[in-house]
Design an enzyme around this catalytic site. Structure first.
Site, PDB file in Angstrom:
ATOM      1  N   GLU A  69      -5.168   1.799   5.335  1.00 16.27           N
ATOM      2  CA  GLU A  69      -3.842   2.147   4.817  1.00 16.27           C
ATOM      3  C   GLU A  69      -3.841   2.441   3.320  1.00 16.27           C
ATOM      4  O   GLU A  69      -3.066   3.271   2.875  1.00 16.27           O
ATOM      5  CB  GLU A  69      -2.784   1.106   5.183  1.00 16.27           C
ATOM      6  CG  GLU A  69      -2.947  -0.234   4.549  1.00 16.27           C
ATOM      7  CD  GLU A  69      -1.892  -1.228   5.015  1.00 16.27           C
ATOM      8  OE1 GLU A  69      -0.752  -0.836   5.243  1.00 16.27           O
ATOM      9  OE2 GLU A  69      -2.244  -2.421   5.134  1.00 16.27           O
ATOM     10  N   GLU A  89      -7.499  -6.897  10.741  1.00 10.86           N
ATOM     11  CA  GLU A  89      -6.689  -6.875   9.521  1.00 10.86           C
ATOM     12  C   GLU A  89      -7.469  -6.241   8.360  1.00 10.86           C
ATOM     13  O   GLU A  89      -6.907  -5.460   7.585  1.00 10.86           O
ATOM     14  CB  GLU A  89      -6.246  -8.318   9.198  1.00 10.86           C
ATOM     15  CG  GLU A  89      -5.455  -8.507   7.925  1.00 10.86           C
ATOM     16  CD  GLU A  89      -4.180  -7.671   7.814  1.00 10.86           C
ATOM     17  OE1 GLU A  89      -3.760  -7.051   8.792  1.00 10.86           O
ATOM     18  OE2 GLU A  89      -3.636  -7.612   6.698  1.00 10.86           O
ATOM     19  N   ARG A  99      10.110   1.150  -0.259  1.00 11.26           N
ATOM     20  CA  ARG A  99      10.634   1.403   1.086  1.00 11.26           C
ATOM     21  C   ARG A  99      10.484   2.868   1.499  1.00 11.26           C
ATOM     22  O   ARG A  99      10.739   3.218   2.656  1.00 11.26           O
ATOM     23  CB  ARG A  99      12.115   1.033   1.158  1.00 11.26           C
ATOM     24  CG  ARG A  99      12.403  -0.414   0.819  1.00 11.26           C
ATOM     25  CD  ARG A  99      13.892  -0.648   0.855  1.00 11.26           C
ATOM     26  NE  ARG A  99      14.398  -0.504   2.188  1.00 11.26           N
ATOM     27  CZ  ARG A  99      14.539  -1.497   3.055  1.00 11.26           C
ATOM     28  NH1 ARG A  99      14.202  -2.713   2.711  1.00 11.26           N
ATOM     29  NH2 ARG A  99      15.018  -1.273   4.249  1.00 11.26           N
ATOM     30  N   LYS A 132       7.182   0.181   3.156  1.00 11.42           N
ATOM     31  CA  LYS A 132       7.359  -1.232   3.509  1.00 11.42           C
ATOM     32  C   LYS A 132       8.528  -1.265   4.483  1.00 11.42           C
ATOM     33  O   LYS A 132       9.240  -0.312   4.602  1.00 11.42           O
ATOM     34  CB  LYS A 132       7.709  -1.967   2.215  1.00 11.42           C
ATOM     35  CG  LYS A 132       7.518  -3.456   2.262  1.00 11.42           C
ATOM     36  CD  LYS A 132       6.156  -3.827   1.776  1.00 11.42           C
ATOM     37  CE  LYS A 132       5.900  -5.302   1.987  1.00 11.42           C
ATOM     38  NZ  LYS A 132       4.463  -5.537   2.167  1.00 11.42           N
ATOM     39  N   HIS A 141     -20.480  -2.338  23.978  1.00 16.35           N
ATOM     40  CA  HIS A 141     -19.850  -1.613  25.086  1.00 16.35           C
ATOM     41  C   HIS A 141     -19.327  -0.247  24.662  1.00 16.35           C
ATOM     42  O   HIS A 141     -18.454   0.306  25.317  1.00 16.35           O
ATOM     43  CB  HIS A 141     -18.720  -2.461  25.686  1.00 16.35           C
ATOM     44  CG  HIS A 141     -19.205  -3.766  26.225  1.00 16.35           C
ATOM     45  ND1 HIS A 141     -19.991  -3.860  27.347  1.00 16.35           N
ATOM     46  CD2 HIS A 141     -19.053  -5.033  25.766  1.00 16.35           C
ATOM     47  CE1 HIS A 141     -20.299  -5.127  27.567  1.00 16.35           C
ATOM     48  NE2 HIS A 141     -19.740  -5.866  26.612  1.00 16.35           N
ATOM     49  N   LYS A 196      -6.259  -2.922   6.329  1.00 13.57           N
ATOM     50  CA  LYS A 196      -6.078  -2.874   4.869  1.00 13.57           C
ATOM     51  C   LYS A 196      -6.815  -1.675   4.291  1.00 13.57           C
ATOM     52  O   LYS A 196      -6.291  -0.951   3.466  1.00 13.57           O
ATOM     53  CB  LYS A 196      -6.621  -4.143   4.186  1.00 13.57           C
ATOM     54  CG  LYS A 196      -5.827  -5.402   4.332  1.00 13.57           C
ATOM     55  CD  LYS A 196      -4.525  -5.441   3.573  1.00 13.57           C
ATOM     56  CE  LYS A 196      -3.387  -4.878   4.375  1.00 13.57           C
ATOM     57  NZ  LYS A 196      -2.690  -5.694   5.297  1.00 13.57           N
ATOM     58  N   ASN A 244      19.983   5.415   5.665  1.00 14.73           N
ATOM     59  CA  ASN A 244      18.691   4.886   6.101  1.00 14.73           C
ATOM     60  C   ASN A 244      18.793   4.661   7.600  1.00 14.73           C
ATOM     61  O   ASN A 244      19.668   3.916   8.045  1.00 14.73           O
ATOM     62  CB  ASN A 244      18.408   3.562   5.364  1.00 14.73           C
ATOM     63  CG  ASN A 244      17.221   2.817   5.952  1.00 14.73           C
ATOM     64  OD1 ASN A 244      16.374   3.408   6.616  1.00 14.73           O
ATOM     65  ND2 ASN A 244      17.173   1.518   5.716  1.00 14.73           N
ATOM     66  N   GLY A 245      17.929   5.326   8.371  1.00 11.38           N
ATOM     67  CA  GLY A 245      17.988   5.155   9.822  1.00 11.38           C
ATOM     68  C   GLY A 245      17.843   6.501  10.502  1.00 11.38           C
ATOM     69  O   GLY A 245      17.456   7.486   9.885  1.00 11.38           O
ATOM     70  N   CYS A 294      13.182   4.019   3.666  1.00  7.59           N
ATOM     71  CA  CYS A 294      14.297   4.547   2.873  1.00  7.59           C
ATOM     72  C   CYS A 294      14.984   3.377   2.173  1.00  7.59           C
ATOM     73  O   CYS A 294      15.206   2.323   2.750  1.00  7.59           O
ATOM     74  CB  CYS A 294      15.352   5.281   3.672  1.00  7.59           C
ATOM     75  SG  CYS A 294      14.780   6.767   4.455  1.00  7.59           S
ATOM     76  N   TRP A 354      12.006   8.094   3.022  1.00 12.10           N
ATOM     77  CA  TRP A 354      10.804   8.131   3.862  1.00 12.10           C
ATOM     78  C   TRP A 354      11.181   9.041   5.013  1.00 12.10           C
ATOM     79  O   TRP A 354      12.003   8.681   5.853  1.00 12.10           O
ATOM     80  CB  TRP A 354      10.459   6.725   4.350  1.00 12.10           C
ATOM     81  CG  TRP A 354       9.177   6.653   5.108  1.00 12.10           C
ATOM     82  CD1 TRP A 354       7.925   6.483   4.588  1.00 12.10           C
ATOM     83  CD2 TRP A 354       9.016   6.723   6.532  1.00 12.10           C
ATOM     84  NE1 TRP A 354       6.998   6.463   5.601  1.00 12.10           N
ATOM     85  CE2 TRP A 354       7.638   6.604   6.803  1.00 12.10           C
ATOM     86  CE3 TRP A 354       9.881   6.873   7.615  1.00 12.10           C
ATOM     87  CZ2 TRP A 354       7.111   6.628   8.085  1.00 12.10           C
ATOM     88  CZ3 TRP A 354       9.370   6.902   8.894  1.00 12.10           C
ATOM     89  CH2 TRP A 354       7.988   6.782   9.122  1.00 12.10           C
TER      90      TRP A 354
END
Ligand code: F6R
Length: 615
Positions: free
Chosen positions: A495, A488, A27, A610, A511, A492, A99-100, A2, A73
């Site tokens: 996402e 990583e 965001r 983000k 395994h 990438k 935001n929160g 947000c 968000w």
């Protein structure tokens, strides 16, 4: 997570708010809205979807010199017009952006419902704005907005950054913070308020970072401008004004199709900037460590706390620390660590890694470790961010703003600075000879140039993407320094392209994971000519024997692997320790090109944001 923005001044607020929302959109981007206060009327416009949709929806530019805005968000309530912010109180007199997460909102909602309040949205935010209204009007006389907000905040638990307007106080915005970030920009006869400094820097570089449980009351009218900062317990605070150095060009795409691509290409520069001044005459200097040097050198253990890509950088650094500074390193997901009963000793050094410096889980984990006596080092890319402010030793990467939601330059600059930190320890404790350190640093200083070479080969990565972009699954495998890279690389890809991808250590493949391999499974190996080379070649053979499609990152000129695999991406020769710097680049490019071919929203992948400021 947000983005919130506010403006108080003499200019028309609308354009400033919309531009600010566009800058903050990374965001959160599932709905957006603005509220303007003019002539004692609050006008609210909000819409599900991106800021562009909000702009289309608002036909006529709304007027007003005071306003607040939000890009969301979703946490409580699905993305929809009704759940978008600003949220209004029942009377329509108070507007809020938030935001929160208000954790005890259900209990408060029940009380308010009993009092006759009606709720139109599913949000916790609408509960908060009605709580403020209820407190304001229910005493013997109506309270000022700031007092009502202050008393309401004493009743809530959770995280918030809020901006609040009241119809009857047409010159005022009330701001408060707990957990989620807020920056106040001080202009000439005007104020800007935002979740971070990105939308502010084109107007002013003077900012105040609000601390937890602080509120700001900004008033502006013809005669005066005034900002008051106090705690929610009513203690007046003196504001600390900081000067920020980010330049406006750093927030633009600069001719690239996406921020992510621009940020991938910025890596040679970002690494140079992050190590600048930290290597001198063949030695590592880390002046920011100052009085905490002995805590670092005497640490029995380093605990790294981070999330996502920053966690992978931490995992990579475990190999550096163990190889060169002989300190045991625990790398912990902050979101797990904070909810366990972790054993923390006073002589532990915690290194919190966070690009944004605002990730809620990392922040909470750091607070826990600090309370238990550990020395806190932070590694952030945003100067003045919450995690840096809480650390004993704030260390920075100087990657410039990272706008693309998928982290790229943050990763390589984080590992660059972590390598220097580790060499600093090795040198101070005389674990490595000066000559050895000089050799490592010489190779390290050539890394930006090697990355430039890899970036020139972008076309060959694109060709592989063209062949494989319709695949449903991917496996990424590596050993040693290649293992965190496998994690990583897979992160990438998933996402931004929404392809299911798993990162694994190549040694673990047999395994269980091998059961997934067939002719439809692309398996990417990090197979440079390093200390695990022979073992990785055997793993490649095992996958080929089961008809898997193999893509290999190989050291330039490696004819042996070229012969046995389906696709190769060549990287320049490096020592083991430098592998992460060069090998991460093609992995980022591959994910980028695959996502592009699949038509995905690269800079704003679905469901993500983000700066994850909720838990
Ligand atoms: C992945 C990504 C996220 C972040 C994570 C931590 O590309 O961007 O996984 O790495 O949310 O964020 P910071 O580093 O800001 O704490």
């Amino acid at each position: 997570m947000c983005g919130i923005i506010g403006y108080v001044g003499k200019k028309e607020a609308y354009e400033i708010l919309i531009k600010g929302l566009e800058r903050l959109e990374y965001r959160g981007y599932d709905s957006a809205g603005v509220a303007l206060l003019s002539n004692n009327v609050i006008s609210v416009y909000k819409k599900k979807g991106k800021v562009a949709e909000l702009k289309n929806f608002i036909q006529k530019t709304p007027k007003g010199n005071i306003g607040i805005a939000h890009t969301r968000w979703a946490t409580h309530g699905s993305p929809s017009d009704k759940n978008a912010h600003p949220q209004l109180s029942n009377s329509g007199n108070i507007a809020i952006v938030h935001n929160g997460i208000i954790e005890n909102y259900l209990a408060i909602k029940e009380v308010l419902i009993k009092k006759g309040y009606k709720f139109k949205s599913d949000t916790d935010t609408e509960v908060l704005v009605n709580l403020i209204e209820d407190i304001r009007i229910n005493g013997s006389k109506k309270l000022n907005l700031d007092e009502a907000v202050r008393l309401a905040l004493q009743k809530v638990t959770g995280a918030y950054a809020i901006l609040v307007l009241l119809k009857d106080e047409p010159d005022t915005v009330v701001i408060a913070k707990m957990g989620s970030p807020v920056v106040l920009g001080i202009g000439k006869e005007e104020f800007f308020i935002a979740s971070d400094a990105t939308p502010i820097i084109e107007y002013t570089n003077k900012v105040i970072y609000l601390e937890d449980e602080e509120m700001a009351i900004i008033k502006t009218n013809r005669e005066s401008n005034k900002i008051t900062i106090k705690t929610i317990n009513n203690k007046i605070k003196n504001p600390n004004i900081h000067t920020i150095k980010t330049k406006i060009e750093e927030l633009e795409k600069g001719g690239f199709k996406h921020f992510m691509l621009k940020e991938i290409f910025e890596q040679p520069h970002a690494i140079k900037d992050s190590i600048l001044g930290r290597i001198k005459n063949g030695k590592v200097r880390m002046e920011e460590i100052g009085e905490y040097k002995n805590n670092l050198l005497n640490a029995k253990r380093i605990i790294i706390l981070a999330c996502g890509t920053s966690f992978h950088a931490g995992l990579e650094s475990k190999y550096f620390f163990e190889e060169y500074s002989h300190i045991p390193v625990l790398v912990e997901y902050a979101s797990e660590f904070r909810y366990r009963k972790p054993v923390i000793y006073k002589d532990d050094v915690v290194v919190a890694i966070s690009q944004s410096g605002e990730t809620a889980d990392t922040l909470a984990a750091v607070k826990l470790a600090k309370e238990q006596g550990a020395t806190i080092f932070s590694l952030c890319n945003v100067v003045g961010s919450s995690i840096s402010r809480i650390a004993h030793v704030p260390i920075y990467t100087f990657a410039g703003p990272e706008i693309g939601v998928a982290s790229t330059k943050a990763f390589t600059t984080q590992i660059a600075v972590l390598l220097l930190l580790c060499l600093f320890i090795a040198s101070e404790k005389r674990l490595l000879s000066n000559k050895k350190i000089q050799n490592i640093l010489t190779e390290f200083e050539n890394i930006p140039q090697k990355i430039e070479q890899i970036l020139l080969e972008d076309k060959s990565v694109k060709e592989i993407a063209l062949k494989l972009y319709e695949m449903q699954n991917f496996i990424y495998l590596g050993r040693g320094y290649g293992f965190p890279l496998a994690l990583e690389g897979a992160l990438k890809l998933k996402e931004i392209s929404y392809i299911h991808a798993e990162g694994y250590t190549a040694g673990e493949m047999k395994h269980g994971l091998l059961a997934l391999v067939d002719k439809n499974m692309p398996v990417l190996f990090i197979a440079n000519k390093g200390s695990s080379y022979e073992k990785v070649v055997s793993n490649i053979m095992e996958v080929k024997a089961r008809n898997g499609i193999v893509i290999s990152l190989i050291t330039k000129g490696d004819a042996r692997i070229k012969k046995i695999v389906d696709y190769v991406i060549e990287i320049p020769e490096t020592s083991d320790v430098m592998l992460p710097f060069v090998a991460s680049i093609p992995l980022q490019l591959l994910a980028y090109h695959i996502a592009l071919l699949r038509g995905c929203e690269i800079d704003k992948p679905r469901n993500l944001a983000k700066s994850v400021t909720v838990e």
